[in-house]
Design a protein around this motif. Structure first.
Motif, PDB file in Angstrom:
ATOM      1  N   THR A 197      -3.615   3.024   5.510  1.00  0.00           N
ATOM      2  CA  THR A 197      -3.952   3.805   4.456  1.00  0.00           C
ATOM      3  C   THR A 197      -3.238   3.483   3.458  1.00  0.00           C
ATOM      4  OG1 THR A 197      -4.585   5.982   3.450  1.00  0.00           O
ATOM      5  CG2 THR A 197      -2.176   6.390   4.695  1.00  0.00           C
ATOM      6  N   CYS A 198      -3.752   3.190   1.910  1.00  0.00           N
ATOM      7  CA  CYS A 198      -2.787   3.359   0.996  1.00  0.00           C
ATOM      8  C   CYS A 198      -1.898   3.583   0.321  1.00  0.00           C
ATOM      9  CB  CYS A 198      -4.231   2.465  -0.446  1.00  0.00           C
ATOM     10  SG  CYS A 198      -3.109   2.464  -1.540  1.00  0.00           S
ATOM     11  N   LEU A 199      -0.754   3.040   0.635  1.00  0.00           N
ATOM     12  CA  LEU A 199       0.369   3.564  -0.365  1.00  0.00           C
ATOM     13  C   LEU A 199       0.475   3.976  -1.731  1.00  0.00           C
ATOM     14  CD1 LEU A 199       3.607   1.405   1.466  1.00  0.00           C
ATOM     15  CD2 LEU A 199       2.486   3.419   2.372  1.00  0.00           C
ATOM     16  N   ARG A 200      -0.243   3.458  -2.377  1.00  0.00           N
ATOM     17  CA  ARG A 200      -0.781   3.503  -3.844  1.00  0.00           C
ATOM     18  C   ARG A 200       0.638   2.984  -4.242  1.00  0.00           C
ATOM     19  NH1 ARG A 200      -2.227   9.624  -3.530  1.00  0.00           N
ATOM     20  NH2 ARG A 200      -4.007   9.146  -1.931  1.00  0.00           N
ATOM     21  N   CYS A 201       0.934   1.506  -4.026  1.00  0.00           N
ATOM     22  CA  CYS A 201       2.428   0.848  -4.595  1.00  0.00           C
ATOM     23  C   CYS A 201       2.415   0.380  -6.146  1.00  0.00           C
ATOM     24  CB  CYS A 201       1.974  -0.662  -4.259  1.00  0.00           C
ATOM     25  SG  CYS A 201       1.368  -0.920  -2.448  1.00  0.00           S
ATOM     26  N   PRO A 202       3.019   1.183  -6.869  1.00  0.00           N
ATOM     27  CA  PRO A 202       3.496   0.792  -8.676  1.00  0.00           C
ATOM     28  C   PRO A 202       2.355  -0.483  -8.981  1.00  0.00           C
ATOM     29  CG  PRO A 202       4.902   2.285  -7.681  1.00  0.00           C
ATOM     30  CD  PRO A 202       4.308   2.145  -6.050  1.00  0.00           C
TER      31      PRO A 202
ATOM     32  N   THR B 117       0.496  -2.270  -7.311  1.00  0.00           N
ATOM     33  CA  THR B 117      -0.115  -3.071  -7.060  1.00  0.00           C
ATOM     34  C   THR B 117      -0.568  -4.909  -6.409  1.00  0.00           C
ATOM     35  OG1 THR B 117      -1.287  -3.251  -9.080  1.00  0.00           O
ATOM     36  CG2 THR B 117      -2.042  -1.851  -7.503  1.00  0.00           C
ATOM     37  N   PRO B 118      -0.121  -4.875  -5.352  1.00  0.00           N
ATOM     38  CA  PRO B 118       0.543  -6.091  -5.473  1.00  0.00           C
ATOM     39  C   PRO B 118      -0.798  -6.993  -4.492  1.00  0.00           C
ATOM     40  CG  PRO B 118       1.820  -5.127  -3.465  1.00  0.00           C
ATOM     41  CD  PRO B 118       1.333  -4.164  -4.493  1.00  0.00           C
ATOM     42  N   CYS B 119      -1.807  -5.944  -4.266  1.00  0.00           N
ATOM     43  CA  CYS B 119      -3.014  -6.349  -4.079  1.00  0.00           C
ATOM     44  C   CYS B 119      -3.949  -6.236  -5.092  1.00  0.00           C
ATOM     45  CB  CYS B 119      -3.990  -5.875  -2.731  1.00  0.00           C
ATOM     46  SG  CYS B 119      -3.948  -3.816  -3.817  1.00  0.00           S
ATOM     47  N   MET B 120      -3.073  -6.571  -6.382  1.00  0.00           N
ATOM     48  CA  MET B 120      -4.172  -7.120  -7.679  1.00  0.00           C
ATOM     49  C   MET B 120      -3.521  -7.543  -7.911  1.00  0.00           C
ATOM     50  SD  MET B 120      -5.073  -2.707  -8.519  1.00  0.00           S
ATOM     51  CE  MET B 120      -6.628  -3.287  -9.865  1.00  0.00           C
TER      52      MET B 120
ATOM     53  N   ARG C 114      -2.452  -9.734   1.282  1.00  0.00           N
ATOM     54  CA  ARG C 114      -0.791  -9.240   0.429  1.00  0.00           C
ATOM     55  C   ARG C 114      -1.312  -7.516   0.355  1.00  0.00           C
ATOM     56  NH1 ARG C 114       0.645 -12.353  -3.848  1.00  0.00           N
ATOM     57  NH2 ARG C 114       1.399 -10.660  -4.575  1.00  0.00           N
ATOM     58  N   CYS C 115      -1.612  -6.819   1.143  1.00  0.00           N
ATOM     59  CA  CYS C 115      -1.600  -5.523   1.160  1.00  0.00           C
ATOM     60  C   CYS C 115      -0.332  -5.701   2.971  1.00  0.00           C
ATOM     61  CB  CYS C 115      -2.300  -4.916   1.483  1.00  0.00           C
ATOM     62  SG  CYS C 115      -2.263  -3.280   2.089  1.00  0.00           S
ATOM     63  N   PRO C 116       0.638  -5.273   2.741  1.00  0.00           N
ATOM     64  CA  PRO C 116       1.407  -5.014   4.079  1.00  0.00           C
ATOM     65  C   PRO C 116       0.843  -4.312   4.826  1.00  0.00           C
ATOM     66  CG  PRO C 116       2.452  -4.225   2.216  1.00  0.00           C
ATOM     67  CD  PRO C 116       1.191  -3.979   1.872  1.00  0.00           C
TER      68      PRO C 116
END
Ligand code: SF4
Ligand code: SF4
Length: 352
Positions: free
Chosen positions: A48-53, A55-58, A111-113
């Motif tokens: 599930t998404c960590l909602r990384c501040p 956002t390396p996926c973006m 890119r999403c770990p």
């Protein structure tokens, strides 16, 4: 409360961290479903998404889009991971994908770990509650979870080629190219190369310092140049352009110990064109081995989580004497016969 802390959108949405003590050891990705995480205590969880501040996926970090090998190269620092603009950040802090705009290149997913993005075949982001993931407003906790995931093993394949996937990829790529314009090929090529483990920077539009579309290098162990040329007419000049690029690079950098030159293209020139003969002549006369890499080939590298440095150096050198791009490049790349019908396709086979 200060807008410096929260921007213009109010307090930041909570991100996620791992339940205390959980250590991810592997992330298993599959086509059509969210990744499965294995933890060191033997338990598993759906990603599930960590909602990384960040956002390396973006978004690429600035250090990823400039050239470490040629720092003076006038790089276009466009940080967008998605070449079609299909991925955006939602109010929850998780990204969301517009399925109509996605061409399933897989760069965001790679890119999403956590494995929270899967390709079905377009990208889907999973942002569900799960008891192993706790909401937090502490970005250090999220960063710690991100670091744990980044060191976990990655297994599996995001997407496999099929007739439908290859045809739809081509059609969506053409649509994006028409909509976005002439920066699209360079942007797509750069992003796919970075996802394939090649340092790649694209030239800033209108800058005359250097002619090459892309410079390649660290963390890849080879230095090089690439031309991203789409369309069966534009690609014909790419080998001669690369010769020019190499002359400029060597003039500025001196002769490197290893040098690679790639043409990144959406379609393969047909056999009657002089393209393949020129590639052969350049190798014979000046010893420069030009690789021809289709967008499909790069996507297949990204979908399978492979790295260019793990592939044979000369895999993409194809010339007039190569009987089949499919057999010489794509099948060795995946290590099996392609799951694509034998009907010729311009990103798979060299037409007569
Ligand atoms: S999809 Fe992955 S990389 Fe993107 S914000 Fe969520 S966890 Fe982070
Ligand atoms: S798979 Fe490629 S096109 Fe689709 S959202 Fe991700 S980066 Fe964009």
């Amino acid at each position: 409360m200060s807008q410096i802390l929260f921007g213009n959108h109010g307090p930041a949405a909570p991100s996620k961290t791992l339940r205390r003590g959980l250590i991810p050891i592997a992330v298993n990705v599959t086509a059509t479903a969210t990744g499965i995480i294995e933890f060191s205590n033997g338990s598993t969880a759906e990603a599930t998404c960590l909602r990384c501040p960040s956002t390396p996926c973006m978004t690429f970090a600035d250090s990823e889009v400039v050239s470490a090998s040629l720092p003076e190269f006038p790089a276009d620092r466009n940080p967008s991971v998605c070449p079609t603009g299909a991925i955006t950040k939602t109010i929850s802090g998780a990204p969301s994908v517009n399925p109509d705009a996605c061409m399933f290149c897989g760069v965001c997913a790679s890119r999403c770990p956590v494995g929270a993005i899967y390709l079905n075949p377009y990208a889907v982001v999973k942002d569900q509650p799960h008891p192993d993931f706790l909401e937090t407003r502490d970005s250090k906790e999220t960063a710690a979870s991100f670091a744990l995931f980044s060191s976990a093993a990655r297994r599996g394949v995001f997407l496999e080629e099929s007739d439908d996937v290859v045809d739809e990829l081509r059609s969506r790529m053409e649509r994006a190219w028409k909509t976005i314009g002439d920066r699209f090929p360079d942007h797509l090529a750069r992003n796919l190369l970075i996802a394939a483990g090649v340092g790649a920077a694209m030239r800033r539009k209108g800058d005359v310092f250097a002619r090459m579309d892309l410079v390649l290098g660290a963390p890849w162990p080879m230095y090089g140049c690439a031309e991203a040329e789409f369309g069966d007419v534009a690609v014909l000049d790419a080998p001669r352009d690369l010769l020019d690029d190499v002359a400029v690079s060597v003039g500025r950098l001196g002769k490197p110990t290893s040098l690679i030159a790639l043409v990144v293209t959406d379609v393969l020139p047909n056999r009657r064109s002089e393209y393949w003969r020129i590639v052969q002549d350049i190798r014979k006369v000046v010893g420069l081995s030009i690789g021809t890499v289709t967008v499909l080939a790069l996507c297949m590298i990204v979908w399978s989580g492979r790295r260019m440095r793990d592939l044979p150096n000369d895999l993409f050198h194809v010339d007039i004497d190569t009987p089949s791009y499919r057999q010489a490049v794509l099948e060795p790349l995946v290590g099996r016969p392609l799951r694509i019908g034998s009907e010729p396709r311009p990103s798979v086979d060299i037409a007569k």
